[in-house]
Design a protein around this motif. Structure first.
Motif, PDB file in Angstrom:
ATOM      1  N   THR A  88       7.809  10.626 -10.451  1.00  0.00           N
ATOM      2  CA  THR A  88       6.974  11.600 -10.238  1.00  0.00           C
ATOM      3  C   THR A  88       5.560  11.000  -9.443  1.00  0.00           C
ATOM      4  OG1 THR A  88       5.434  10.513 -11.909  1.00  0.00           O
ATOM      5  CG2 THR A  88       7.115  12.417 -12.612  1.00  0.00           C
ATOM      6  N   LEU A  89       5.823   9.791  -8.692  1.00  0.00           N
ATOM      7  CA  LEU A  89       4.985   9.317  -7.647  1.00  0.00           C
ATOM      8  C   LEU A  89       5.080   9.977  -6.227  1.00  0.00           C
ATOM      9  CD1 LEU A  89       5.485   5.466  -8.407  1.00  0.00           C
ATOM     10  CD2 LEU A  89       3.622   6.914  -9.186  1.00  0.00           C
ATOM     11  N   LYS A  90       4.143  10.316  -5.518  1.00  0.00           N
ATOM     12  CA  LYS A  90       4.161  10.837  -4.527  1.00  0.00           C
ATOM     13  C   LYS A  90       3.536   9.481  -3.346  1.00  0.00           C
ATOM     14  CE  LYS A  90       3.174  15.547  -5.399  1.00  0.00           C
ATOM     15  NZ  LYS A  90       2.219  16.850  -4.985  1.00  0.00           N
ATOM     16  N   ILE A  91       4.775   9.008  -2.835  1.00  0.00           N
ATOM     17  CA  ILE A  91       4.464   7.740  -2.150  1.00  0.00           C
ATOM     18  C   ILE A  91       4.538   8.007  -0.501  1.00  0.00           C
ATOM     19  CG2 ILE A  91       5.442   5.661  -1.199  1.00  0.00           C
ATOM     20  CD1 ILE A  91       6.717   5.584  -4.076  1.00  0.00           C
ATOM     21  N   TRP A  92       3.252   7.590   0.128  1.00  0.00           N
ATOM     22  CA  TRP A  92       2.792   7.899   1.672  1.00  0.00           C
ATOM     23  C   TRP A  92       2.591   6.621   2.199  1.00  0.00           C
ATOM     24  CZ3 TRP A  92       2.350  12.673   4.064  1.00  0.00           C
ATOM     25  CH2 TRP A  92       2.192  13.739   3.397  1.00  0.00           C
ATOM     26  N   VAL A  93       3.023   6.800   3.560  1.00  0.00           N
ATOM     27  CA  VAL A  93       2.980   5.638   4.515  1.00  0.00           C
ATOM     28  C   VAL A  93       1.860   6.045   5.485  1.00  0.00           C
ATOM     29  CG1 VAL A  93       4.545   4.016   3.992  1.00  0.00           C
ATOM     30  CG2 VAL A  93       4.908   5.830   5.714  1.00  0.00           C
ATOM     31  N   VAL A  94       1.044   5.318   5.939  1.00  0.00           N
ATOM     32  CA  VAL A  94      -0.060   5.890   7.155  1.00  0.00           C
ATOM     33  C   VAL A  94      -0.194   4.704   8.134  1.00  0.00           C
ATOM     34  CG1 VAL A  94      -2.586   6.557   7.495  1.00  0.00           C
ATOM     35  CG2 VAL A  94      -1.276   7.203   5.195  1.00  0.00           C
ATOM     36  N   PHE A  95       0.209   4.909   9.459  1.00  0.00           N
ATOM     37  CA  PHE A  95       0.188   4.117  10.407  1.00  0.00           C
ATOM     38  C   PHE A  95       0.064   4.827  11.522  1.00  0.00           C
ATOM     39  CE2 PHE A  95       4.448   4.883   9.556  1.00  0.00           C
ATOM     40  CZ  PHE A  95       5.206   5.384  10.675  1.00  0.00           C
ATOM     41  N   ASP A  96      -0.046   4.105  12.739  1.00  0.00           N
ATOM     42  CA  ASP A  96      -0.508   4.476  14.094  1.00  0.00           C
ATOM     43  C   ASP A  96       0.383   3.993  14.992  1.00  0.00           C
ATOM     44  OD1 ASP A  96      -2.900   5.372  13.005  1.00  0.00           O
ATOM     45  OD2 ASP A  96      -4.082   3.898  13.750  1.00  0.00           O
ATOM     46  N   ARG A  97       0.537   4.840  16.063  1.00  0.00           N
ATOM     47  CA  ARG A  97       1.340   4.373  17.266  1.00  0.00           C
ATOM     48  C   ARG A  97       0.875   3.071  17.924  1.00  0.00           C
ATOM     49  NH1 ARG A  97       3.345   1.966  20.843  1.00  0.00           N
ATOM     50  NH2 ARG A  97       4.455   2.857  22.685  1.00  0.00           N
ATOM     51  N   ASP A  98      -0.570   2.969  18.254  1.00  0.00           N
ATOM     52  CA  ASP A  98      -1.196   1.869  18.937  1.00  0.00           C
ATOM     53  C   ASP A  98      -0.376   1.448  19.958  1.00  0.00           C
ATOM     54  OD1 ASP A  98      -3.290   1.774  17.001  1.00  0.00           O
ATOM     55  OD2 ASP A  98      -2.381   0.388  15.759  1.00  0.00           O
ATOM     56  N   ILE A  99      -0.605   2.173  21.114  1.00  0.00           N
ATOM     57  CA  ILE A  99       0.165   1.684  22.491  1.00  0.00           C
ATOM     58  C   ILE A  99      -0.359   0.349  23.160  1.00  0.00           C
ATOM     59  CG2 ILE A  99       0.339   2.612  24.692  1.00  0.00           C
ATOM     60  CD1 ILE A  99       0.034   5.623  23.879  1.00  0.00           C
ATOM     61  N   ARG A 100       0.552  -0.540  23.542  1.00  0.00           N
ATOM     62  CA  ARG A 100       0.144  -1.543  24.259  1.00  0.00           C
ATOM     63  C   ARG A 100       1.168  -1.484  25.385  1.00  0.00           C
ATOM     64  NH1 ARG A 100       1.872  -6.536  20.571  1.00  0.00           N
ATOM     65  NH2 ARG A 100       3.670  -5.171  20.137  1.00  0.00           N
ATOM     66  N   TYR A 101       0.524  -1.511  26.601  1.00  0.00           N
ATOM     67  CA  TYR A 101       1.033  -0.985  27.736  1.00  0.00           C
ATOM     68  C   TYR A 101       2.095  -2.140  28.077  1.00  0.00           C
ATOM     69  CZ  TYR A 101      -2.136   2.778  28.207  1.00  0.00           C
ATOM     70  OH  TYR A 101      -2.932   4.159  28.209  1.00  0.00           O
ATOM     71  N   GLU A 102       1.787  -3.237  27.698  1.00  0.00           N
ATOM     72  CA  GLU A 102       2.675  -4.645  28.300  1.00  0.00           C
ATOM     73  C   GLU A 102       3.929  -4.534  27.295  1.00  0.00           C
ATOM     74  OE1 GLU A 102       0.342  -6.139  24.799  1.00  0.00           O
ATOM     75  OE2 GLU A 102       0.147  -4.517  26.621  1.00  0.00           O
ATOM     76  N   ASN A 103       4.289  -3.817  26.293  1.00  0.00           N
ATOM     77  CA  ASN A 103       5.346  -3.777  25.526  1.00  0.00           C
ATOM     78  C   ASN A 103       5.807  -2.505  24.988  1.00  0.00           C
ATOM     79  OD1 ASN A 103       7.375  -5.430  24.349  1.00  0.00           O
ATOM     80  ND2 ASN A 103       6.252  -5.533  22.274  1.00  0.00           N
ATOM     81  N   GLN A 104       5.746  -1.586  25.729  1.00  0.00           N
ATOM     82  CA  GLN A 104       5.906  -0.175  25.553  1.00  0.00           C
ATOM     83  C   GLN A 104       7.301   0.131  24.937  1.00  0.00           C
ATOM     84  OE1 GLN A 104       4.146   3.421  26.850  1.00  0.00           O
ATOM     85  NE2 GLN A 104       3.362   2.271  28.634  1.00  0.00           N
ATOM     86  N   GLY A 105       8.336  -0.332  25.616  1.00  0.00           N
ATOM     87  CA  GLY A 105       9.640  -0.032  24.996  1.00  0.00           C
ATOM     88  C   GLY A 105      10.200  -0.532  23.651  1.00  0.00           C
ATOM     89  N   GLN A 106       9.720  -1.813  23.199  1.00  0.00           N
ATOM     90  CA  GLN A 106      10.016  -2.256  22.038  1.00  0.00           C
ATOM     91  C   GLN A 106       8.994  -1.441  20.969  1.00  0.00           C
ATOM     92  OE1 GLN A 106       9.986  -6.445  21.621  1.00  0.00           O
ATOM     93  NE2 GLN A 106       9.642  -6.440  19.439  1.00  0.00           N
TER      94      GLN A 106
END
Length: 226
Positions: A88-106
């Motif tokens: 019955t638990l409603k589980i959520w994750v909350v996170f951002d993209r947080d762009i780092r221009y030096e390591n965009q591909g990974q």
């Protein structure tokens, strides 16, 4: 005539006098019908914002800042979910993209993988590209030009009248965010939904600007006190 019930202040309930007054009284039990477990990347802004929703007494909201980002966060929550078999638990994750221009591909791959992994394991996901604070900007305007979080912080600072990135990320200020933006909440939901739907043909990492926080907010709104 029945025995008069004496009011016992909460501060006195554990004293000998308070215990005598409460002796024989049945405990009022509250049946919890909805439990939200919200695991956040941030440790202040997001948890305190979600905990501020005035939900009913039969709804429990636990918002926890784990200090992990993207895939690492989702993997940790998957482990926690496996240890708790409450369906019955409603589980959520909350996170951002947080762009780092030096390591965009990974970073792009990590962001995409986190969302795919959450979906695969039946975990609801409220992601933001580039950052959570986009949600607050959408209360006042519809934004569709790609933005880095520094630009979002700058726009939010202009609205609030102080440097948000420097002075607005503490726990105390985070507790004021819900009432501060409450009157514009329906407008924010409409803008966020419109923006989200405009990106359905793109990879998650390229959905900028975009936030699905509105999905979690809509679920919490169903459980507000009347």
């Amino acid at each position: 005539m029945g025995k008069r019930r004496t009011y016992v202040k909460p501060t006195d309930k554990d004293t000998d006098w308070g215990k005598r007054q409460n002796a024989g009284r049945p405990e009022r039990s509250i049946v919890v019908k909805e439990t939200f477990l919200i695991y956040c990347e941030g440790e202040n802004t997001e948890p305190e914002y979600f905990k501020s929703f005035p939900v009913r007494t039969d709804t429990r909201v636990e918002a926890i800042g784990l200090g992990m980002s993207r895939t690492a966060l989702v993997k940790d929550v998957i482990k926690r979910k496996r240890k708790n078999d409450d369906k019955t638990l409603k589980i959520w994750v909350v996170f951002d993209r947080d762009i780092r221009y030096e390591n965009q591909g990974q970073d792009n791959q990590d962001f995409n993988n986190a969302i795919y992994l959450a979906s695969k394991n039946n975990i609801n996901c409220a992601y933001s590209n580039d950052c959570f604070e986009l949600w607050f900007l959408l209360r006042d305007e519809y934004l569709e030009t790609e933005m880095h979080r520094t630009q979002i912080y700058r726009k939010l600072s202009d609205k609030l009248g102080f440097n948000y990135e420097k002075d607005g990320k503490g726990k105390d200020f985070a507790k004021s965010l819900y009432p501060m933006f409450l009157d514009r909440l329906p407008f924010a939901i409409r803008n966020a939904e419109r923006l989200h739907k405009s990106h359905t043909d793109k990879e998650y990492c390229h959905q900028n600007p975009c936030t699905t926080v509105y999905l979690l907010v809509e679920e919490l709104n169903k459980n507000l006190r009347k």
